[in-house]
Write a protein that holds these residues in place. Sequence first.
Motif, PDB file in Angstrom:
ATOM      1  N   LYS A 109      41.058  28.378  28.336  1.00 18.46           N
ATOM      2  CA  LYS A 109      39.809  29.093  28.053  1.00 18.46           C
ATOM      3  C   LYS A 109      39.255  29.786  29.299  1.00 18.46           C
ATOM      4  O   LYS A 109      38.589  30.825  29.189  1.00 18.46           O
ATOM      5  N   LEU A 110      39.504  29.231  30.476  1.00 15.33           N
ATOM      6  CA  LEU A 110      39.022  29.868  31.704  1.00 15.33           C
ATOM      7  C   LEU A 110      39.698  31.219  31.926  1.00 15.33           C
ATOM      8  O   LEU A 110      39.073  32.157  32.441  1.00 15.33           O
ATOM      9  N   PHE A 111      40.946  31.322  31.534  1.00 13.63           N
ATOM     10  CA  PHE A 111      41.671  32.579  31.719  1.00 13.63           C
ATOM     11  C   PHE A 111      41.257  33.601  30.662  1.00 13.63           C
ATOM     12  O   PHE A 111      41.171  34.799  30.946  1.00 13.63           O
ATOM     13  N   THR A 112      40.969  33.126  29.466  1.00 13.58           N
ATOM     14  CA  THR A 112      40.423  34.009  28.437  1.00 13.58           C
ATOM     15  C   THR A 112      39.056  34.522  28.862  1.00 13.58           C
ATOM     16  O   THR A 112      38.752  35.717  28.732  1.00 13.58           O
ATOM     17  N   ALA A 113      38.219  33.621  29.395  1.00 13.78           N
ATOM     18  CA  ALA A 113      36.897  34.033  29.877  1.00 13.78           C
ATOM     19  C   ALA A 113      37.015  35.011  31.037  1.00 13.78           C
ATOM     20  O   ALA A 113      36.220  35.962  31.149  1.00 13.78           O
ATOM     21  N   THR A 114      37.998  34.809  31.909  1.00 11.55           N
ATOM     22  CA  THR A 114      38.215  35.730  33.022  1.00 11.55           C
ATOM     23  C   THR A 114      38.561  37.127  32.508  1.00 11.55           C
ATOM     24  O   THR A 114      38.065  38.143  33.027  1.00 11.55           O
ATOM     25  N   VAL A 208      39.610  41.000  23.315  1.00 13.75           N
ATOM     26  CA  VAL A 208      40.285  41.542  24.495  1.00 13.75           C
ATOM     27  C   VAL A 208      41.464  42.408  24.067  1.00 13.75           C
ATOM     28  O   VAL A 208      41.676  43.522  24.578  1.00 13.75           O
ATOM     29  N   GLU A 209      42.238  41.926  23.127  1.00  6.19           N
ATOM     30  CA  GLU A 209      43.405  42.667  22.649  1.00  6.19           C
ATOM     31  C   GLU A 209      42.997  43.992  22.006  1.00  6.19           C
ATOM     32  O   GLU A 209      43.620  45.037  22.245  1.00  6.19           O
ATOM     33  N   ARG A 210      41.928  43.971  21.211  1.00  9.19           N
ATOM     34  CA  ARG A 210      41.464  45.200  20.548  1.00  9.19           C
ATOM     35  C   ARG A 210      40.988  46.238  21.565  1.00  9.19           C
ATOM     36  O   ARG A 210      41.332  47.416  21.474  1.00  9.19           O
ATOM     37  N   THR A 217      48.469  38.319  25.498  1.00  8.02           N
ATOM     38  CA  THR A 217      49.373  37.704  26.474  1.00  8.02           C
ATOM     39  C   THR A 217      49.778  38.701  27.552  1.00  8.02           C
ATOM     40  O   THR A 217      49.826  38.369  28.746  1.00  8.02           O
ATOM     41  N   GLN A 218      50.054  39.913  27.160  1.00 12.93           N
ATOM     42  CA  GLN A 218      50.425  40.951  28.126  1.00 12.93           C
ATOM     43  C   GLN A 218      49.257  41.284  29.047  1.00 12.93           C
ATOM     44  O   GLN A 218      49.441  41.455  30.267  1.00 12.93           O
ATOM     45  N   TYR A 219      48.060  41.364  28.485  1.00 13.56           N
ATOM     46  CA  TYR A 219      46.891  41.671  29.306  1.00 13.56           C
ATOM     47  C   TYR A 219      46.696  40.619  30.391  1.00 13.56           C
ATOM     48  O   TYR A 219      46.515  40.951  31.581  1.00 13.56           O
ATOM     49  N   VAL A 220      46.734  39.349  30.026  1.00 11.22           N
ATOM     50  CA  VAL A 220      46.521  38.282  31.008  1.00 11.22           C
ATOM     51  C   VAL A 220      47.633  38.283  32.047  1.00 11.22           C
ATOM     52  O   VAL A 220      47.392  38.074  33.247  1.00 11.22           O
ATOM     53  N   GLN A 221      48.848  38.540  31.593  1.00  9.78           N
ATOM     54  CA  GLN A 221      49.980  38.574  32.521  1.00  9.78           C
ATOM     55  C   GLN A 221      49.778  39.658  33.583  1.00  9.78           C
ATOM     56  O   GLN A 221      49.978  39.418  34.782  1.00  9.78           O
ATOM     57  N   PRO A 267      44.588  31.917  22.686  1.00  3.68           N
ATOM     58  CA  PRO A 267      43.689  32.076  23.836  1.00  3.68           C
ATOM     59  C   PRO A 267      42.840  30.842  24.119  1.00  3.68           C
ATOM     60  O   PRO A 267      42.352  30.673  25.229  1.00  3.68           O
ATOM     61  N   ASP A 268      42.674  29.960  23.139  1.00  2.00           N
ATOM     62  CA  ASP A 268      41.832  28.779  23.347  1.00  2.00           C
ATOM     63  C   ASP A 268      42.573  27.626  23.981  1.00  2.00           C
ATOM     64  O   ASP A 268      41.945  26.733  24.556  1.00  2.00           O
ATOM     65  N   GLY A 269      43.918  27.591  23.895  1.00  2.00           N
ATOM     66  CA  GLY A 269      44.600  26.425  24.445  1.00  2.00           C
ATOM     67  C   GLY A 269      46.103  26.537  24.548  1.00  2.00           C
ATOM     68  O   GLY A 269      46.787  25.525  24.658  1.00  2.00           O
TER      69      GLY A 269
END
Length: 669
Positions: A109-114, A208-210, A217-221, A267-269
Amino acid sequence: MHIRTIVCRKVLLPVFSSLLIASFVPQPMASASALKPQTTGVMGAKEAEAFADQFFNQPQIRKQLAGAAVVLVKNDQVLLEKGYGYADLSSKQPIDPEKTVFRVASISKLFTATAVMQLAEQGTIDLHADLQTYLGDLNIVNKTNKTLTMEHLLTHTSGFDYTDSAGGSAQEIPNKQFIKENVPTIVREPGEAYRYDNYAFNLQGYIVERLAGVPFTQYVQEHIFKPLGMGSSSFKLTPGLRKNLAVPYTAQKDPIPEYPSRPAESPDGGMFSTGRDMAQFMIAQLNGGQLAGARILSRDSVLDMQQIHHQIHPQVPGTGYGFESFYQNSYNGQRVIGKGGDLPGYHSWMWLMPEQKVGGFVIFNSDGPDLREEFFKAFMDHYYPGSPTTASTTDTSQAELGQLTGIYQDLRLPFWILQVSATDDGKLTIKDPYGSHILREIAPLLFEDELGNKAAFKVNSNGTPYAFYNKMDSWAKKAPEPHGYTDVGNEHPYASWIHEAGQLGVLASDGENAFHPDQEMTRAEFISGLMHLTGVAPSQSTPLTSDPQEKKYLGYVQKAIELGLVQGCGPEQSFAVTADITRQEAAVLMWRAAMIAGVNMTQSSGIKLAGDTAPWAVEAVKYIVNNGMYGPEIALNSAGALDYRSTEPLLRQEAAALLSLFCNRLSVK
């Protein structure tokens, strides 16, 4: 249509058990570390390793441990990065914090929040704007007059009726599909109360994806992992990561088969990572969003993430943006912000001390006692020992205390209830599944029990009281006053249980406000009442069919089948949804619910059973009988045995007693 009866055990779906793993506040324990406390904080790598070695070499820790990775950072340096135990017990593959991969669970969740904060910096997201702006054709029904915003999602205060989704197909489904198939309804004003919210973080990933136009997954990567050099982290279990994935184990050290994320790449876990990679993220968080020459967030955004934005009381830490304040009894006066994660076989805790420029991460690959909490407490007591303080006492009138008394029902797990009453000497008595304790008020609406645990209350603008005590992942809401029924007077032998079942929302009256206490009830209606207590959303679709009057229960019946509460060993053991439920069938459902919840199954009274009980129900009936979960319909005979009347239909008044007493007599292990 028929559903299967409750006869055979099976492995419960991990997605539901993970909902319950981290719900409870561990009771205070003595620090497991015998090292002499330091007074200057974490100093150097050699001493940090000595501290960790001594902790993990304790016999009681080694006995419980499968494997663990530990990372400690200070300023821009990694002070400790070490593995203990094994990633695979059968091959004796040791934990390597640089290579061993773990499911970090809700630390994801911290990475989703980031990612959300990055889009907020760019002006793509306004944290305080109407969330519907970012949802496209997805519509969330809002039954309140307050707008839902991204900030509410980040702080677990969405007001959703359901925040967890358990059961369903074992197949992975895309997050977009998951979001649309599990749309909740806003039933409390956003920002009003805290309830841990997995759906909210999956929804953030969907947004985020929209808005970014690429898969989450690509965005966070591209925007987090790559800049920070987190080469062994992903929301997708790639073949390379699977090769180094630590085997998860039960508390008995049995391996847990690999299971999918729900939704896929959730994204949650759903994040996979190593101790080495987590060190990179912690250093960036402690350094204002920057690691070496790479910046993932502005300093202001990092401060905003780490700031407490929602809390029940000024003296009780709450939630930041993605961050939380678990294990508060071990903070020793320091400011700590962190995030925990729990999935079957994986348990993690990451904490930051921004003023000290210190961070820690510990993760285990087995269930059992909460070794994260023990390690964190040992760390804090060793490096940042707190000075004993004497809490002040506030004089509160009986009338003021009386406003706080009543039954409180947990927002996330409704079977977890608090019973609050006032004493004659100006204190409160509080009873929960841990037992009964006396609370003395140390500040307005803030109390402390004899073990040092804090209890806090908050009365919202609409007059709704909430309580926080002994449970980390949500507040409890005061139940409404008992509902009156035209056919249940105060003298009725089941009146108290019927009224409490109404308060807890598990059994409904008819349209004419009658309860019909002597009426038999169907399996579907009883299952629906029990499932309401789990806090899990009913299934949106089901192949089950029934009489029109039973149709409203079928979503819960389907969910009970998916969770394994209702199951069988063959088609010959099926039974109709609309058939009347027997007392032994109801007992088995309650018994299985107790096992899923991980509560104390001890049967200490040793009452002997008389009468006829089917072999498949004996253990469950013993559980009900030995815990006194029945009304005056049965009593001990002259030989000291009890006939539970197992094969007879369960009446509505008896169901009210069973469900009410289940909540009141619940006790955790």
